[in-house]
Design an enzyme around this catalytic site. Structure first.
Site, mmCIF file in Angstrom:
data_model
loop_
_atom_site.group_PDB
_atom_site.id
_atom_site.type_symbol
_atom_site.label_atom_id
_atom_site.label_comp_id
_atom_site.label_asym_id
_atom_site.label_seq_id
_atom_site.Cartn_x
_atom_site.Cartn_y
_atom_site.Cartn_z
ATOM 1 N N LYS A 68 49.281 37.050 36.638
ATOM 2 C CA LYS A 68 48.977 37.734 35.378
ATOM 3 C C LYS A 68 50.145 38.583 34.889
ATOM 4 O O LYS A 68 51.069 38.886 35.614
ATOM 5 C CB LYS A 68 47.676 38.530 35.509
ATOM 6 C CG LYS A 68 46.480 37.555 35.434
ATOM 7 C CD LYS A 68 45.147 38.215 35.310
ATOM 8 C CE LYS A 68 44.098 37.102 35.133
ATOM 9 N NZ LYS A 68 42.736 37.582 35.364
ATOM 10 N N ARG A 117 40.811 34.628 43.098
ATOM 11 C CA ARG A 117 40.984 33.442 42.246
ATOM 12 C C ARG A 117 42.484 33.270 42.031
ATOM 13 O O ARG A 117 43.119 34.141 41.450
ATOM 14 C CB ARG A 117 40.265 33.662 40.916
ATOM 15 C CG ARG A 117 40.401 32.523 39.914
ATOM 16 C CD ARG A 117 39.686 32.880 38.624
ATOM 17 N NE ARG A 117 39.760 31.808 37.646
ATOM 18 C CZ ARG A 117 40.785 31.619 36.813
ATOM 19 N NH1 ARG A 117 41.818 32.447 36.843
ATOM 20 N NH2 ARG A 117 40.774 30.612 35.970
HETATM 21 N N1 HH2 Z 1 41.061 35.214 34.754
HETATM 22 C C1 HH2 Z 1 41.288 34.154 33.953
HETATM 23 C C2 HH2 Z 1 40.341 33.148 33.834
HETATM 24 N N2 HH2 Z 1 39.182 33.201 34.515
HETATM 25 N N3 HH2 Z 1 37.750 34.317 36.009
HETATM 26 C C3 HH2 Z 1 37.497 35.369 36.796
HETATM 27 N N4 HH2 Z 1 36.341 35.445 37.460
HETATM 28 N N5 HH2 Z 1 38.386 36.400 36.940
HETATM 29 C C4 HH2 Z 1 39.572 36.405 36.290
HETATM 30 O O1 HH2 Z 1 40.344 37.382 36.436
HETATM 31 C C5 HH2 Z 1 39.882 35.298 35.443
HETATM 32 C C6 HH2 Z 1 38.928 34.258 35.325
HETATM 33 C C7 HH2 Z 1 42.563 34.077 33.191
HETATM 34 O O2 HH2 Z 1 42.492 32.973 32.385
HETATM 35 P P1 HH2 Z 1 43.651 32.241 31.660
HETATM 36 O O3 HH2 Z 1 44.513 33.278 31.035
HETATM 37 O O4 HH2 Z 1 43.056 31.205 30.803
HETATM 38 O O5 HH2 Z 1 44.530 31.564 32.748
HETATM 39 P P2 HH2 Z 1 44.227 30.942 34.164
HETATM 40 O O6 HH2 Z 1 42.912 30.238 34.075
HETATM 41 O O7 HH2 Z 1 45.387 30.021 34.392
HETATM 42 O O8 HH2 Z 1 44.201 32.090 35.130
#
Ligand code: HH2
Length: 261
Positions: free
Chosen positions: A205, A240
């Site tokens: 992140k 995750r």
């Molecule tokens: N962060 C992302 C997506 N899903 N789910 C949970 N439970 N916790 C998180 O912190 C979380 C999540 C971030 O999503 P995105 O920016 O689309 O990228 P990526 O899926 O590659 O992490």
């Protein structure tokens, strides 16, 4: 600690999402994540990055359902990363056992679906939507406010019949949070892991890039590992992550040092 491996089936991951070629690619990627030691593969068809454009339901279904069905036919452990109850329903029908909802149950049909299906449900903290959350990142005491808001959503889920043992709670690193807010929430983790199964999603992140000077998300491995180890030490239930093999190896050493089984 459980490791949830990330499998994005967004067009930037698979340029022809929904075709047989991309389903095969997704299946191979899922099998690789599990071979590397992931306990669960988290399939998502919508980017939730700050400012990301929303994907309509039909398009999200088109991206994720064929992949979920292919994974389900192999009996692989799958979660679906979705804000929509309709997508979650199709995912559960295809064999997903976990619904990972970054909206914290914004879809009014979500909690009743979770209650009726008995699936595991990841309830995440956020404010607003991916389009508006940046402006909502204002806190006096980030850890206390995030957990108060998250526990209020937990209570709303329980009131609609979701059982406590179905729930994992996630403070939503990077969702309506700036770097200092993320750090305060991570620092506060040990206060919450006895009461809840806590999932931490910090992998690659932006705040890790800010702390390490790495603009390229793929160059944020070391920082991501640092947070995963901190989460483990804090008693988190799951992380995750994108980099499953490296995380599993780092956790093996942490576990040995910590004297964990
Ligand atoms: N962060 C992302 C997506 N899903 N789910 C949970 N439970 N916790 C998180 O912190 C979380 C999540 C971030 O999503 P995105 O920016 O689309 O990228 P990526 O899926 O590659 O992490």
């Amino acid at each position: 600690m459980r490791v949830m491996g990330i499998l994005n089936v967004t067009p930037d991951s698979f340029s022809d999402g929904g075709s047989y070629a991309s389903v095969d690619a997704a299946l191979a990627a899922a099998e690789r994540l599990l071979a590397e030691g992931a306990h669960l593969v988290d399939v998502g068809g919508e980017s939730t990055r700050p400012g990301a454009a929303p994907v309509d339901e039909e398009e999200e279904l088109r991206r994720v359902v064929p992949v979920l069905q292919a994974l389900g036919r192999r009996g692989l452990p799958v979660s679906v990363d979705t804000r929509r109850a309709a997508v979650a329903r199709r995912a559960i029908e295809a064999g997903a056992t976990v619904v990972n909802d970054v909206s914290g149950g914004a879809d009014p049909a979500m909690f009743p679906l979770v209650a009726a299906s008995g699936c595991t449900y990841v309830l995440m903290h956020t404010r607003g939507t991916p389009a508006t959350m940046g402006a909502l990142a204002r806190y006096e005491d980030p850890d206390a406010e995030v957990w108060a808001e998250l526990e209020a959503r937990r209570d709303a889920a329980l009131a609609l019949g979701v059982r406590p043992e179905q729930l994992w709670l996630d403070p939503g690193i990077g969702f309506a949070k700036e770097t200092d807010h993320n750090l305060a929430v991570l620092r506060g983790l040990p206060r919450h892991t006895a009461a809840h199964r806590v999932l931490v999603g910090a992998s690659r992140k932006r705040f890790i890039g800010a702390l390490t000077g790495q603009a390229d998300p793929a160059a944020r491995l070391e920082g991501s590992l640092a947070v995963a180890l901190w989460a483990a030490q804090a008693g988190a239930y799951a992380v995750r992550v994108h980099d499953v093999a490296a995380t599993v190896r780092a956790l093996a050493v942490w576990r040995a040092v910590a004297g964990e089984a």
